[in-house]
Write an enzyme that holds these catalytic residues in place. Structure first.
Site, PDB file in Angstrom:
ATOM      1  N   TRP A 149       0.911  -1.163   0.000  1.00 45.02           N
ATOM      2  CA  TRP A 149       0.000   0.000   0.000  1.00 45.02           C
ATOM      3  C   TRP A 149       0.934   1.193   0.000  1.00 45.02           C
ATOM      4  CZ3 TRP A 149      -1.084   4.002   3.634  1.00 45.02           C
ATOM      5  CH2 TRP A 149      -2.204   4.779   3.303  1.00 45.02           C
ATOM      6  N   ASN A 152       7.377  -2.978   5.886  1.00 49.54           N
ATOM      7  CA  ASN A 152       6.088  -2.341   6.176  1.00 49.54           C
ATOM      8  C   ASN A 152       6.375  -1.246   7.192  1.00 49.54           C
ATOM      9  OD1 ASN A 152       3.405  -1.675   6.593  1.00 49.54           O
ATOM     10  ND2 ASN A 152       3.135  -3.218   8.203  1.00 49.54           N
ATOM     11  N   GLY A 153       6.057  -0.004   6.840  1.00 51.40           N
ATOM     12  CA  GLY A 153       6.286   1.113   7.758  1.00 51.40           C
ATOM     13  C   GLY A 153       6.769   2.322   6.982  1.00 51.40           C
ATOM     14  N   GLU A 203     -21.324   6.323  10.368  1.00 55.17           N
ATOM     15  CA  GLU A 203     -20.775   5.022   9.973  1.00 55.17           C
ATOM     16  C   GLU A 203     -21.394   4.565   8.660  1.00 55.17           C
ATOM     17  OE1 GLU A 203     -18.343   3.391  10.660  1.00 55.17           O
ATOM     18  OE2 GLU A 203     -18.741   1.366   9.929  1.00 55.17           O
ATOM     19  N   LYS A 207      -6.433  -2.244   5.028  1.00 57.52           N
ATOM     20  CA  LYS A 207      -7.223  -2.656   6.183  1.00 57.52           C
ATOM     21  C   LYS A 207      -6.840  -1.897   7.442  1.00 57.52           C
ATOM     22  CE  LYS A 207     -10.149  -4.889   8.604  1.00 57.52           C
ATOM     23  NZ  LYS A 207     -11.535  -4.425   8.554  1.00 57.52           N
TER      24      LYS A 207
END
Ligand code: AGP
Length: 611
Positions: free
Chosen positions: A74, A103-104, A484, A606
Site C-alpha cells: 500500500w 512495512n512502515g 458510519e 485494512k
C-alpha cells in the site's frame, strides 16, 4: 500498511510465499513482489495484485529454493509501479545481493538517501525502503545481521522488515519497530509475516517480535536480540486463529461473510462476561484496575474511522449509563493537541487491528500525561494492546474485509459492557443494569432478523445507486450510526456521502438536497423520534427521497418515507447494534451494483499503520 511474508525451511518457498501474500493482500494491494535465494538471487516485482505477480513466476523454474521474502504494498512513498514495488535491493552493481521487504515508514530517508548518494549509491525507485536496503549494504562487511543492526540504529520511523543476502544464503533476518511482525515456528522452518493469517496454515506456534528486536533465522535455529546485540528471550504463544476463520467459505466476499458473522461475533464478545440477571459485567482485563476505574472522573475514547464512530457511541453510553463525563476524539487530532489530561482520566483506544498509527500514538501521548489507558481491540497481541494498561478484547474473529463491520459491532458491544461495568461502580442500579444486559443478550437474534432483509435492501439500493451524493442523518446515539453508514458507502462504492446530526442539516447541507436525492435517516423509536420525523419532512419538502431505518411496528413512518428498513425494538442505548446493519448491507449492495471490489476498495488498506 503493507503485507510482508518470508520463509526459511525445507519446503519450496515460492508457492508458500505467494499463498501468504494472498492472505495478507487485504493489508495493501497496489503492487507485489518476491525474491528467492537458491544459489543465486531471483527477484520479480510488479504493479497490480498478487495474481499478476503469480502469473509472472509460477512457471519460472528459476524461482525455486527454500528461502525467500515477499511483499504486497500500500504505497506511502512513490506511486504504485513496478520499480517502486518491493522487494528492494542494495546497489545492483556494487552490492552484496541484499534484498528487503518493509512495512512502515523511514522518516529520515531523505537525509539517508543524500548521505548514500554522496557515497556513490544509485537509486532506482522513489521509496524509503530502497534507501534502507542501500544503507544495510553500505554497512555490510560479511555479516548481514550486524549490518542490519547498524543500519537500524540510523533509522527513525517505523519498520517491520525481512532481509536476505545472496552472500549469506541460509540466513534470514527479521526486525520490527512500530509495525507488527510475527514469526511462525514450524519444524525446521520459520514463517515471518505481518500477521497470523499468513502463518496459521503452517503452524499455530508463533513469536510476536517486540519493538527494537532483531531475529536471526536459519533452518535449524533462531535468535532474537536488541539493537545492542543483547539476546532477548522471545515469548512463544499459541495462535487462536484457524483457517476456517480466514477462508471465504460460501460467501462471495469477506465483507458479506463478516456482516453475516455478526450475530455470532456479538455472542462471542459477550460470552462469559455477563451475569445479566444480576446486572453484572465481568471484564477480566480490567480487574487489576477495578477500584481505580471506579473513581474515574472522565473517559476519553480515541480512534479513527469506524473505530471513532464506535467511540462516539461509547462516550454517549458512558455518560448515559455511568454518568461519567465522556467524549470521543480523532486520535490523529488528540495526539497533536497537547491534550489536557486531568487526574483520574481514563483514555480508551478503540481499534480493530490494534495497529493504527495515530491511535497508538495518541494512546502513548495520553499515557505520557498520566492517563490510565485501555484498549478495546480485536487483534490479540497487537501493538495497542501491548501498550495499554488494560483492555477488553473484542473476540469477533479475524476481520479481512477492508470495510469494518463485525468489528464495529464488537466495539459497540464492548462499549456497552464497559459503560455498565463503570455504571455499576457508580449510580447504575442492579435492576437498570440487568434490563440493559438482558436486552443486550437478545441482540444477536435481532441481528439475524435484520440480515434477512438483505434482498429488500438490495432492491432499494438499485433505485438510487447512480446518485453521486447521499446524506445520512441521525440523532443521539444514532448520529454516529449515520456517520458510519456514510463511511461504509463512501469507502466501497465511491459515492460521496455525508453523515451528520439530523438537526445539523438545516445549517447548510440542506442546500444540497435536490429532486430525488437519497437521504438515509435513522428514525427508530427514541427520545428524539418526533424531531427526526420533522427532519424527514424537511427533506421531503425539498424533493429528497428518504430511506428510513425504523422500529418494527412503526407503520406511520412508511407514509412519509420512500423506503423503510425495519429493526426490532430495543432500548435506545442498544439501537446502534441493529440500526447499523441495514446501512452495512446498503453499502455492500451499492458497491456490487457499481462493479467495485468490495473487499479491496481503491486507495484503501485494512489498517493504516502509517501517520
Ligand atoms: C472502516 O471501514 C475503515 N476500514 C477504517 O475507517 C478503519 O475503521 C480505521 O482505519 C480504523 O482501523 P482500526 O479499527 O484497525 O484502528
Amino acid at each position: 500498511m503493507c503485507g510482508i511474508v518470508a520463509y526459511i525451511g525445507e519446503k519450496p518457498a515460492r508457492d508458500l510465499l505467494l499463498e501468504g501474500l494472498k492472505r495478507l493482500e487485504y493489508r495493501g494491494y497496489d503492487s507485489a513482489g518476491i525474491a528467492l535465494l537458491n544459489g543465486g538471487l531471483q527477484l520479480a516485482k510488479t504493479a497490480g495484485r498478487v495474481r499478476v505477480l503469480e502469473e509472472q513466476v509460477e512457471s519460472d523454474d528459476r524461482f525455486s529454493g527454500c528461502m525467500g521474502i515477499a511483499h504486497t504494498r500500500w504505497a506511502t512513498h512513490g506511486e504504485p509501479s513496478d520499480r517502486n514495488a518491493h522487494p528492494h535491493r542494495d546497489d545492483a552493481e556494487r552490492g552484496h545481493g541484499i534484498v528487503i521487504v518493509h512495512n512502515g515508514i523511514i522518516e529520515n530517508y531523505e537525509a539517508l538517501k543524500t548521505y548514500l548518494s554522496d557515497h556513490g549509491h544509485v537509486f532506482t525507485s522513489d521509496t524509503d525502503t530502497e534507501v534502507l536496503a542501500h544503507l544495510i549494504g553500505h554497512f555490510y562487511k560479511g555479516d548481514i545481521e550486524a549490518s542490519v543492526r547498524q543500519a537500524l540504529k540510523e533509522v527513525t520511523g517505523a519498520y517491520a522488515i525481512a532481509v536476505m543476502c545472496a552472500e549469506e544464503p541460509g540466513v534470514l533476518i527479521a526486525a520490527r519497530k512500530g509495525s507488527p511482525l510475527m514469526i511462525g515456528v514450524g519444524s525446521n522452518e520459520y514463517i515471518v509475516a505481518s500477521d497470523a493469517s499468513a502463518i496459521v496454515a503452517h503452524t499455530n506456534r508463533a513469536i510476536e517480535l517486540d519493538d527494537d528486536t532483531i531475529a536471526r533465522l536459519t533452518t535449524d535455529s533462531f535468535r532474537t536480540s536488541d539493537l545492542e546485540n543483547v539476546t532477548i528471550t522471545p515469548q512463544m504463544r499459541e495462535l487462536e486463529v484457524d483457517l476456517e476463520q480466514i477462508e471465504l467459505g460460501k460467501y462471495p466476499h469477506y465483507m458479506l461473510k463478516e456482516i453475516h458473522e455478526q450475530p455470532g461475533a456479538v455472542r462471542r464478545c459477550l460470552k462469559g462476561r455477563l451475569a445479566a440477571s444480576e446486572g453484572r459485567v465481568v471484564l477480566g482485563g480490567l480487574a487489576e484496575f477495578a477500584r481505580e476505574f471506579g473513581r474515574t472522573g472522565r473517559v476519553v475514547f480515541l480512534g479513527q474511522g469506524t473505530a471513532l464512530h464506535a467511540g462516539m457511541i461509547a462516550a454517549h453510553l458512558v455518560e448515559d449509563l455511568a454518568k461519567i463525563p465522556s467524549r470521543a476524539d480523532f486520535a490523529s487530532e488528540f495526539r497533536y493537541r497537547n491534550p489536557i489530561i486531568e487526574d483520574g482520566t481514563v483514555v480508551v483506544a478503540i481499534s480493530q487491528s490494534g495497529e493504527t498509527a495515530d491511535t497508538h500514538a495518541a494512546l502513548r501521548e495520553a499515557s505520557r500525561k498520566g492517563a490510565r489507558t485501555l484498549g478495546l481491540v480485536n487483534v490479540v497481541g497487537s501493538t495497542i494492546t501491548r501498550d495499554s494498561d488494560a483492555g477488553v478484547y473484542l473476540r469477533v474473529g479475524p476481520e479481512i474485509g477492508v470495510a469494518s463491520t463485525k468489528a464495529f459491532l464488537g466495539q459497540v458491544t464492548a462499549s456497552v459492557m464497559l459503560a455498565v461495568w463503570l455504571g455499576r461502580r457508580r449510580f447504575l442500579s442492579p435492576s437498570d443494569a440487568s434490563t440493559i444486559l438482558e436486552h443486550l443478550e437478545t441482540v444477536p437474534d435481532h441481528i439475524e432478523s435484520v440480515l434477512r432483509q438483505s434482498d429488500q435492501i438490495a432492491s432499494v439500493v438499485s433505485k438510487y445507486v447512480q446518485r453521486e451524493n447521499w446524506l445520512f442523518l441521525g440523532r443521539g446515539v444514532n448520529y454516529p450510526v449515520a456517520m458510519e453508514g456514510a463511511l461504509k458507502l463512501k469507502e466501497i462504492s465511491y459515492i460521496h456521502a455525508e453523515g451528520m446530526p439530523a438537526a445539523e442539516m438545516k445549517h447548510g447541507p440542506i442546500a444540497l438536497i435536490d429532486e430525488g436525492m437519497p437521504v438515509v435517516v435513522v428514525a427508530t423509536r427514541s427520545s428524539q423520534y418526533e424531531k427526526v420525523r420533522s427532519n424527514i419532512e424537511e427533506v421531503r419538502t425539498r424533493g429528497g427521497h428518504v430511506i428510513a431505518v425504523a422500529t418494527e411496528g412503526d407503520e406511520s413512518i412508511s407514509r412519509i418515507c420512500e423506503d423503510v428498513f425495519y429493526v426490532p425494538d430495543v432500548p435506545e442505548p442498544l439501537q446502534p447494534l441493529l440500526t447499523v446493519v441495514p446501512l452495512q448491507l446498503l453499502a455492500y449492495h451499492a458497491a456490487l451494483l457499481r462493479g467495485h471490489d468490495v473487499d479491496k476498495p481503491r486507495n484503501l488498506a485494512k489498517s493504516v499503520t502509517v501517520e
